[in-house]
Scaffold this motif. Structure first.
Motif, PDB file in Angstrom:
ATOM      1  N   LEU A 533       9.349  35.492  -8.611  1.00  0.00           N
ATOM      2  CA  LEU A 533      10.099  34.266  -8.365  1.00  0.00           C
ATOM      3  C   LEU A 533       9.767  33.777  -6.961  1.00  0.00           C
ATOM      4  CD1 LEU A 533      13.518  35.220  -9.972  1.00  0.00           C
ATOM      5  CD2 LEU A 533      11.614  33.958 -10.959  1.00  0.00           C
ATOM      6  N   TYR A 534       9.306  32.533  -6.883  1.00  0.00           N
ATOM      7  CA  TYR A 534       8.809  31.991  -5.616  1.00  0.00           C
ATOM      8  C   TYR A 534       9.823  31.059  -4.979  1.00  0.00           C
ATOM      9  CZ  TYR A 534       4.117  33.786  -6.102  1.00  0.00           C
ATOM     10  OH  TYR A 534       3.028  34.615  -6.170  1.00  0.00           O
ATOM     11  N   LYS A 535      10.038  31.231  -3.696  1.00  0.00           N
ATOM     12  CA  LYS A 535      10.928  30.328  -2.961  1.00  0.00           C
ATOM     13  C   LYS A 535      10.275  28.959  -2.781  1.00  0.00           C
ATOM     14  CE  LYS A 535      14.945  31.789  -1.229  1.00  0.00           C
ATOM     15  NZ  LYS A 535      16.154  31.184  -1.741  1.00  0.00           N
ATOM     16  N   SER A 536       8.952  28.880  -2.886  1.00  0.00           N
ATOM     17  CA  SER A 536       8.243  27.644  -2.545  1.00  0.00           C
ATOM     18  C   SER A 536       8.317  26.593  -3.642  1.00  0.00           C
ATOM     19  CB  SER A 536       6.772  27.949  -2.259  1.00  0.00           C
ATOM     20  OG  SER A 536       6.179  28.503  -3.417  1.00  0.00           O
ATOM     21  N   ALA A 537       8.737  26.966  -4.857  1.00  0.00           N
ATOM     22  CA  ALA A 537       8.751  25.993  -5.940  1.00  0.00           C
ATOM     23  C   ALA A 537       9.829  24.953  -5.655  1.00  0.00           C
ATOM     24  CB  ALA A 537       9.019  26.682  -7.262  1.00  0.00           C
ATOM     25  N   PRO A 538       9.746  23.754  -6.215  1.00  0.00           N
ATOM     26  CA  PRO A 538       8.661  23.322  -7.093  1.00  0.00           C
ATOM     27  C   PRO A 538       7.453  22.763  -6.317  1.00  0.00           C
ATOM     28  CG  PRO A 538      10.355  21.627  -6.932  1.00  0.00           C
ATOM     29  CD  PRO A 538      10.827  22.774  -6.098  1.00  0.00           C
ATOM     30  N   THR A 620      13.202  15.875  -2.130  1.00  0.00           N
ATOM     31  CA  THR A 620      11.788  15.952  -1.736  1.00  0.00           C
ATOM     32  C   THR A 620      11.510  17.269  -1.004  1.00  0.00           C
ATOM     33  OG1 THR A 620      12.280  14.776   0.319  1.00  0.00           O
ATOM     34  CG2 THR A 620      11.552  13.447  -1.557  1.00  0.00           C
ATOM     35  N   MET A 621      12.461  18.199  -1.107  1.00  0.00           N
ATOM     36  CA  MET A 621      12.291  19.510  -0.475  1.00  0.00           C
ATOM     37  C   MET A 621      12.112  20.599  -1.532  1.00  0.00           C
ATOM     38  SD  MET A 621      12.479  19.051   2.749  1.00  0.00           S
ATOM     39  CE  MET A 621      12.874  17.657   3.797  1.00  0.00           C
ATOM     40  N   ASP A 622      11.396  21.667  -1.187  1.00  0.00           N
ATOM     41  CA  ASP A 622      11.269  22.786  -2.126  1.00  0.00           C
ATOM     42  C   ASP A 622      12.433  23.753  -1.928  1.00  0.00           C
ATOM     43  OD1 ASP A 622      10.707  24.521   0.005  1.00  0.00           O
ATOM     44  OD2 ASP A 622       8.553  24.577  -0.369  1.00  0.00           O
ATOM     45  N   ARG A 623      12.397  24.868  -2.664  1.00  0.00           N
ATOM     46  CA  ARG A 623      13.530  25.797  -2.651  1.00  0.00           C
ATOM     47  C   ARG A 623      13.758  26.427  -1.275  1.00  0.00           C
ATOM     48  NH1 ARG A 623      14.763  27.483  -8.011  1.00  0.00           N
ATOM     49  NH2 ARG A 623      16.349  28.851  -7.163  1.00  0.00           N
ATOM     50  N   ALA A 624      12.709  26.443  -0.448  1.00  0.00           N
ATOM     51  CA  ALA A 624      12.839  27.043   0.879  1.00  0.00           C
ATOM     52  C   ALA A 624      13.198  25.991   1.931  1.00  0.00           C
ATOM     53  CB  ALA A 624      11.533  27.744   1.265  1.00  0.00           C
ATOM     54  N   GLY A 625      13.447  24.738   1.480  1.00  0.00           N
ATOM     55  CA  GLY A 625      13.830  23.689   2.419  1.00  0.00           C
ATOM     56  C   GLY A 625      12.668  23.021   3.115  1.00  0.00           C
ATOM     57  N   ARG A 626      11.448  23.248   2.622  1.00  0.00           N
ATOM     58  CA  ARG A 626      10.267  22.596   3.208  1.00  0.00           C
ATOM     59  C   ARG A 626       9.859  21.401   2.344  1.00  0.00           C
ATOM     60  NH1 ARG A 626       8.677  28.336   3.614  1.00  0.00           N
ATOM     61  NH2 ARG A 626       7.888  28.047   1.500  1.00  0.00           N
ATOM     62  N   LYS A 629       5.072  20.244  -1.892  1.00  0.00           N
ATOM     63  CA  LYS A 629       3.606  20.311  -1.857  1.00  0.00           C
ATOM     64  C   LYS A 629       3.049  19.913  -3.219  1.00  0.00           C
ATOM     65  CE  LYS A 629       2.852  22.441   2.216  1.00  0.00           C
ATOM     66  NZ  LYS A 629       2.116  21.750   3.285  1.00  0.00           N
ATOM     67  N   ALA A 630       1.794  19.489  -3.221  1.00  0.00           N
ATOM     68  CA  ALA A 630       1.107  19.149  -4.469  1.00  0.00           C
ATOM     69  C   ALA A 630      -0.175  19.958  -4.576  1.00  0.00           C
ATOM     70  CB  ALA A 630       0.776  17.655  -4.501  1.00  0.00           C
ATOM     71  N   PHE A 633      -7.498  19.610  -5.502  1.00  0.00           N
ATOM     72  CA  PHE A 633      -8.799  20.261  -5.354  1.00  0.00           C
ATOM     73  C   PHE A 633      -9.248  20.197  -3.893  1.00  0.00           C
ATOM     74  CE2 PHE A 633      -9.811  19.062  -9.942  1.00  0.00           C
ATOM     75  CZ  PHE A 633      -9.611  20.348 -10.393  1.00  0.00           C
ATOM     76  N   SER A 634      -9.898  21.260  -3.431  1.00  0.00           N
ATOM     77  CA  SER A 634     -10.548  21.203  -2.124  1.00  0.00           C
ATOM     78  C   SER A 634     -11.997  20.756  -2.341  1.00  0.00           C
ATOM     79  CB  SER A 634     -10.526  22.587  -1.470  1.00  0.00           C
ATOM     80  OG  SER A 634     -11.329  23.469  -2.223  1.00  0.00           O
ATOM     81  N   GLU A 635     -12.730  20.615  -1.259  1.00  0.00           N
ATOM     82  CA  GLU A 635     -14.126  20.156  -1.370  1.00  0.00           C
ATOM     83  C   GLU A 635     -14.962  21.111  -2.223  1.00  0.00           C
ATOM     84  OE1 GLU A 635     -12.336  20.447   1.475  1.00  0.00           O
ATOM     85  OE2 GLU A 635     -11.923  18.281   1.450  1.00  0.00           O
ATOM     86  N   THR A 636     -14.596  22.393  -2.222  1.00  0.00           N
ATOM     87  CA  THR A 636     -15.366  23.367  -3.010  1.00  0.00           C
ATOM     88  C   THR A 636     -14.798  23.532  -4.415  1.00  0.00           C
ATOM     89  OG1 THR A 636     -13.976  25.149  -2.157  1.00  0.00           O
ATOM     90  CG2 THR A 636     -16.029  24.688  -0.975  1.00  0.00           C
ATOM     91  N   GLU A 637     -13.878  22.603  -4.792  1.00  0.00           N
ATOM     92  CA  GLU A 637     -13.251  22.610  -6.116  1.00  0.00           C
ATOM     93  C   GLU A 637     -12.341  23.812  -6.349  1.00  0.00           C
ATOM     94  OE1 GLU A 637     -15.895  21.709  -9.390  1.00  0.00           O
ATOM     95  OE2 GLU A 637     -15.473  19.615  -9.047  1.00  0.00           O
ATOM     96  N   VAL A 638     -11.958  24.483  -5.274  1.00  0.00           N
ATOM     97  CA  VAL A 638     -10.945  25.526  -5.379  1.00  0.00           C
ATOM     98  C   VAL A 638      -9.597  24.838  -5.157  1.00  0.00           C
ATOM     99  CG1 VAL A 638     -10.032  27.636  -4.337  1.00  0.00           C
ATOM    100  CG2 VAL A 638     -12.503  27.316  -4.572  1.00  0.00           C
ATOM    101  N   MET A 639      -8.578  25.289  -5.866  1.00  0.00           N
ATOM    102  CA  MET A 639      -7.280  24.628  -5.744  1.00  0.00           C
ATOM    103  C   MET A 639      -6.638  24.940  -4.396  1.00  0.00           C
ATOM    104  SD  MET A 639      -4.126  24.735  -8.362  1.00  0.00           S
ATOM    105  CE  MET A 639      -3.278  26.087  -7.545  1.00  0.00           C
ATOM    106  N   LYS A 640      -6.027  23.915  -3.781  1.00  0.00           N
ATOM    107  CA  LYS A 640      -5.292  24.110  -2.529  1.00  0.00           C
ATOM    108  C   LYS A 640      -3.969  23.349  -2.625  1.00  0.00           C
ATOM    109  CE  LYS A 640      -7.382  20.060  -0.331  1.00  0.00           C
ATOM    110  NZ  LYS A 640      -8.081  19.511   0.836  1.00  0.00           N
ATOM    111  N   LEU A 641      -3.081  23.568  -1.651  1.00  0.00           N
ATOM    112  CA  LEU A 641      -1.806  22.844  -1.598  1.00  0.00           C
ATOM    113  C   LEU A 641      -1.867  21.830  -0.463  1.00  0.00           C
ATOM    114  CD1 LEU A 641       0.829  25.682  -2.126  1.00  0.00           C
ATOM    115  CD2 LEU A 641       0.248  23.847  -3.710  1.00  0.00           C
ATOM    116  N   VAL A 642      -1.449  20.593  -0.754  1.00  0.00           N
ATOM    117  CA  VAL A 642      -1.402  19.551   0.269  1.00  0.00           C
ATOM    118  C   VAL A 642       0.015  18.976   0.302  1.00  0.00           C
ATOM    119  CG1 VAL A 642      -3.845  18.960  -0.019  1.00  0.00           C
ATOM    120  CG2 VAL A 642      -2.117  17.721  -1.352  1.00  0.00           C
ATOM    121  N   SER A 643       0.349  18.270   1.369  1.00  0.00           N
ATOM    122  CA  SER A 643       1.658  17.611   1.436  1.00  0.00           C
ATOM    123  C   SER A 643       1.749  16.570   0.326  1.00  0.00           C
ATOM    124  CB  SER A 643       1.838  16.932   2.798  1.00  0.00           C
ATOM    125  OG  SER A 643       1.900  17.918   3.803  1.00  0.00           O
TER     126      SER A 643
END
Length: 803
Positions: A533-538, A620-626, A629-630, A633-643
């Motif tokens: 269970l992740y605090k960072s969701a959703p 507009t905040m996640d479960r940890a109050g931040r 994130k969405a 894709f990064s430039e190398t097509e690996v998935m990353k998280l952005v604001s």
């Protein structure tokens, strides 16, 4: 006027058919039931005020419906030879028209007939949930106010335009629940299963119908796999119905393992099934429009659509006026709340398939339960991946064999055997007792290959387990763990897949022809059954379609924010049909179920009021109050998280508890939506009249003045002032009004504070000024903070240009 056209003018137009038949959706002069005001002799008015329900069983309505159908039949009979066409549906409730199977030449004849308003060639549509109620705060926060879970959604009817239902699933059973009484307001019918002769309905399920005339006429329908009944052919429809309205506390059991208990958002809501989607090909607009038309006629309160057009229509340039959205505008006029998935085309901009302000467009979030797993290699490396499967035996390693190295016949290499979809092309003797390595190809993205099939292949060959390695990320790829009964892992990180391939290649000696001399690579698969269970969701899911919204199919930016709201749409456990071939990774109809809870508490609210309550109370905040994130894709097509921005999540992630008591609402009705259409740049007023039977009213001035719970100006030159009206749906309260915005645009609000009595409305203005031209959108928000604790927030989006 439909009633007065002269048959004599049309008789000599009858033609013989030449050319290939296709399906067309045709609209003609004259009002549909929802907006007919009584202009014809002998037929009383059937229209109601905006947001009101029509009594579809009254003699007035049935008489006018017969009149419309007779007009459709008369027009076709006078234009064309009998047997040269096939009418598939008459649309009478929301639009006045029909779907017909005719040649291109016949379509042209219709197009040039005076009483015909539009002729649109049919096109395809595509299909676009256990821990979620707790994640959304439902059991403690919302259900008790509705009388507890055993009353949540009581007497609200949710219509599902989807792939049908599997009625025997425990999520829809009535044997362990308090009996459901009659549902007199709902007038829909129940089809009977042609094989068992039993009704699809049981009190919980109150209606079940299927629509396949266009699919049959197009030659896409196969009764052996698509079922000529409401029976679910692929699990999608059962899944969506269970998410929105499934019974509470149903154990989720797959492959002998229990994954917790599942529940719908509104467990006492009734389910009305309108099957118009099918395995493999999806569906056709003509069938979907027929399903929507019937659902509103039958009296549903809420419509859930996990469906969107595959491509733009051929004739209209304006996104809001395609037959799909135009039909849904009439549904909203009839008081039905419509929730539609934003689409699965993310993470790229302008990929939405739901455009209009009268629809609640739902983006997909990853909720806070992840099933992580790992693959341990013989060289000591531990590779992280996704898994929803048991582990290989503890303290044992297994030989690794790549699918391409165990082919029975090398000639099959060109048909992509590495995706492990066909056990018959692989050598069982070489695979038995080993871990089979497979490649994740583009076929998995488009749906012609599935993880479920990889597991079946591995099992059939006696493998100890399987690894599915992603070597490059294709657009549209979404990685959800799929429950499988044997050890298996999906390596979604391309760098981890490369680590596996490098180890395998260096540990697998080959002769000069490339044939393997001995398989020396070894590994073991961990236990993927325990959720983390992740605090960072959703987070906004990679596949969730993104804004900005477009106003036309030339991709001009719209002055309207889409999506509207973010809801869980990935890694959802709900009802599965035994006929299912697809995988559990859907954008889910949570919003339809939560809307049912709001509608239950506030039965007289308009669809716009319900949508406003959901949007203004979102977070507009996640479960940890931040900040949210969405996935991207990064430039190398690996998935990353952005604001994340409002183009990812709309107003934010849904908060059901707050939506029941929003304080203020931004209301709107049919006339407001007409004003929005009429002031949209590049729109043709005749086209609006064709679709709505209404003249244009331009008093709104600009589309951004529509009273929606968001503000968007796609082309802000100098200073613009936007007005909004709020209505107090709580006790008297004083609100302070504040705003903030990215520095490129100045924002001011007026008045700074206002007091509203219960039920009263007040206007406020928001003034935006472009300070600099950045070439990118700026984001901000207006917050109305109430003295009794209500907090109402609306997103503001604009792109500034210098004069």
């Amino acid at each position: 006027m439909v009633g007065n056209f002269q048959p004599t003018v049309l008789v000599f137009l009858a033609i013989l058919v030449v050319g290939k038949a296709e399906i067309y959706i045709v609209t003609i002069d004259g009002e549909p039931i929802v907006s007919y005001k009584g202009d014809l002799d002998g037929f009383e008015a059937t229209a109601v005020e905006s947001d009101e329900k029509i009594d579809s069983t009254s003699e007035i309505v049935t008489s006018y419906a017969r009149h419309l159908e007779n007009k459709h039949d008369m027009l076709l009979g006078m234009l064309f030879e009998r047997g040269s066409f096939k009418k598939l549906y008459s649309y009478k409730h929301l639009i006045n028209g029909f779907a017909v199977d005719i040649s291109h030449e016949q379509a042209e004849t219709l197009r040039h007939t005076p009483i015909v308003k539009s002729v649109e060639r049919d096109w395809k549509v595509r299909k676009l949930t256990t821990h979620t109620p707790e994640f959304l705060g439902l059991p403690t926060g919302v259900w008790p106010t509705g009388g507890g879970f055993d009353r949540a959604g009581e007497d609200i009817v949710i219509g599902f335009v989807d792939s049908g239902i599997y009625p025997h699933h425990p999520s829809f059973a009535t044997y362990n629940t308090e009996p459901f009484g009659p549902c007199s307001k709902y007038k829909g019918k129940c089809e009977v299963d042609p094989n068992t002769k039993k009704s699809f309905c049981n009190g919980k399920i109150v209606g079940a119908q299927h629509f396949a005339e266009a699919a049959k006429a197009a030659g896409a329908f196969n009764p052996s796999i698509h079922f000529a009944s409401p029976l679910d052919g692929d699990g999608h429809g059962s899944h969506t119905a269970a998410i929105a309205a499934g019974n509470n506390g149903i154990p989720v059991r797959l492959h002998g393992y229990e994954f917790g208990k599942a529940s719908g958002m509104a467990p006492r809501a009734r389910i009305a099934v309108y099957k118009a989607l099918y395995r493999i090909f999806g569906g056709f607009v003509a069938d979907v429009v027929a399903a929507i038309d019937q659902a509103v006629h039958d009296g549903v309160d809420i419509l859930s659509l996990s469906v969107g057009p595959n491509s733009p229509p051929a004739t209209t340039k304006i996104t809001y006026l395609n037959p799909f959205d135009a039909t849904l505008l009439s549904a909203v006029k009839a008081g039905v709340f419509v929730a539609q998935a934003a689409g699965n085309g993310g993470p790229f901009p302008k990929t939405l398939v739901s455009y209009s302000p009268w629809i609640a467009t739902v983006a997909a979030a990853i909720d806070d339960r992840r099933y992580k797993n790992h693959l341990t290699l013989g060289n000591g490396k531990i590779l992280a991946g996704l898994g929803l499967s048991p582990a290989t035996h503890l303290n044992r390693t297994y030989t690794l064999v790549a699918a391409n190295d165990v082919l029975l016949d090398s000639s099959v290499r060109k048909s992509s055997p590495s995706d492990c979809q066909r056990p018959e092309v692989l050598n069982k003797r070489l695979v038995e007792g080993k871990v089979l390595l497979c490649g994740y190809s583009f076929s998995f993205v488009v749906g012609t290959a599935s993880i479920k099939k990889v597991a079946q292949t591995a099992k059939a060959l006696g493998a100890a387990g399987f690894v599915l390695a992603v070597e490059n990320v294709s657009p549209g790829a979404k990685f959800d763990p799929v429950p499988v009964g044997i050890p298996g892992i999906l390596l979604t990180d391309v760098t981890k897949s490369m680590d596996l391939i490098d180890y395998y290649n260096t540990s697998t000696p080959r002769d000069w022809t490339g044939r393997v001399k001995s398989f020396d690579a070894v590994g073991s698969i961990g236990d993927g059954l325990m959720p983390l269970l992740y605090k960072s969701a959703p987070e906004v899911a990679l596949f969730s379609a993104r804004g900005p919204n477009i106003r036309d199919f030339s991709f001009q930016d719209a002055d309207l924010l889409k999506p509207d709201i973010l809801a869980p749409g990935s890694l959802i456990w709900a009802a599965w049909s035994p006929n299912g071939t697809d995988e559990p990774n859907y954008v889910a109809p949570h919003i339809a179920g939560i809307a049912a809870l709001v509608k239950q508490k506030h039965p007289n609210w308009s669809p716009a009021a319900i949508k406003s309550a959901l949007m203004t109370t979102s977070t507009t905040m996640d479960r940890a109050g931040r900040p949210l994130k969405a996935q991207q894709f990064s430039e190398t097509e690996v998935m990353k998280l952005v604001s994340a921005t409002p183009f990812d999540y709309g107003s934010g992630h849904v908060n059901p508890r707050a939506a029941l008591d929003p304080g203020l609402i931004f209301d709107a009705g049919y006339e407001d939506y007409l004003g929005f259409l009429c002031t949209t740049a590049g729109i043709n007023v005749h086209e609006i009249h064709n679709y709505t039977n209404s003249p244009c009213n331009f008093t709104m001035g600009h589309p951004w003045n529509l009273n929606s719970p968001s503000i968007t100006i796609a082309h802000l030159v100098g200073t613009k002032t936007v007005t909004r009206t709020v209505t107090n749906v709580a006790e008297e309260e004083t609100y302070t009004v504040t705003a903030r915005m990215d520095p490129a645009i100045a924002i001011e609000t007026n008045p700074p504070a206002m007091t509203l009595r219960s039920g009263s409305s007040r206007k406020f203005s928001v003034t935006l000024t472009a300070r600099s031209q950045t070439g990118t959108y700026s984001f901000g928000e207006v917050i109305l903070k109430g003295s009794r604790g209500h907090k109402v927030r609306i997103p503001v989006v604009a792109m500034g240009y210098q004069r």
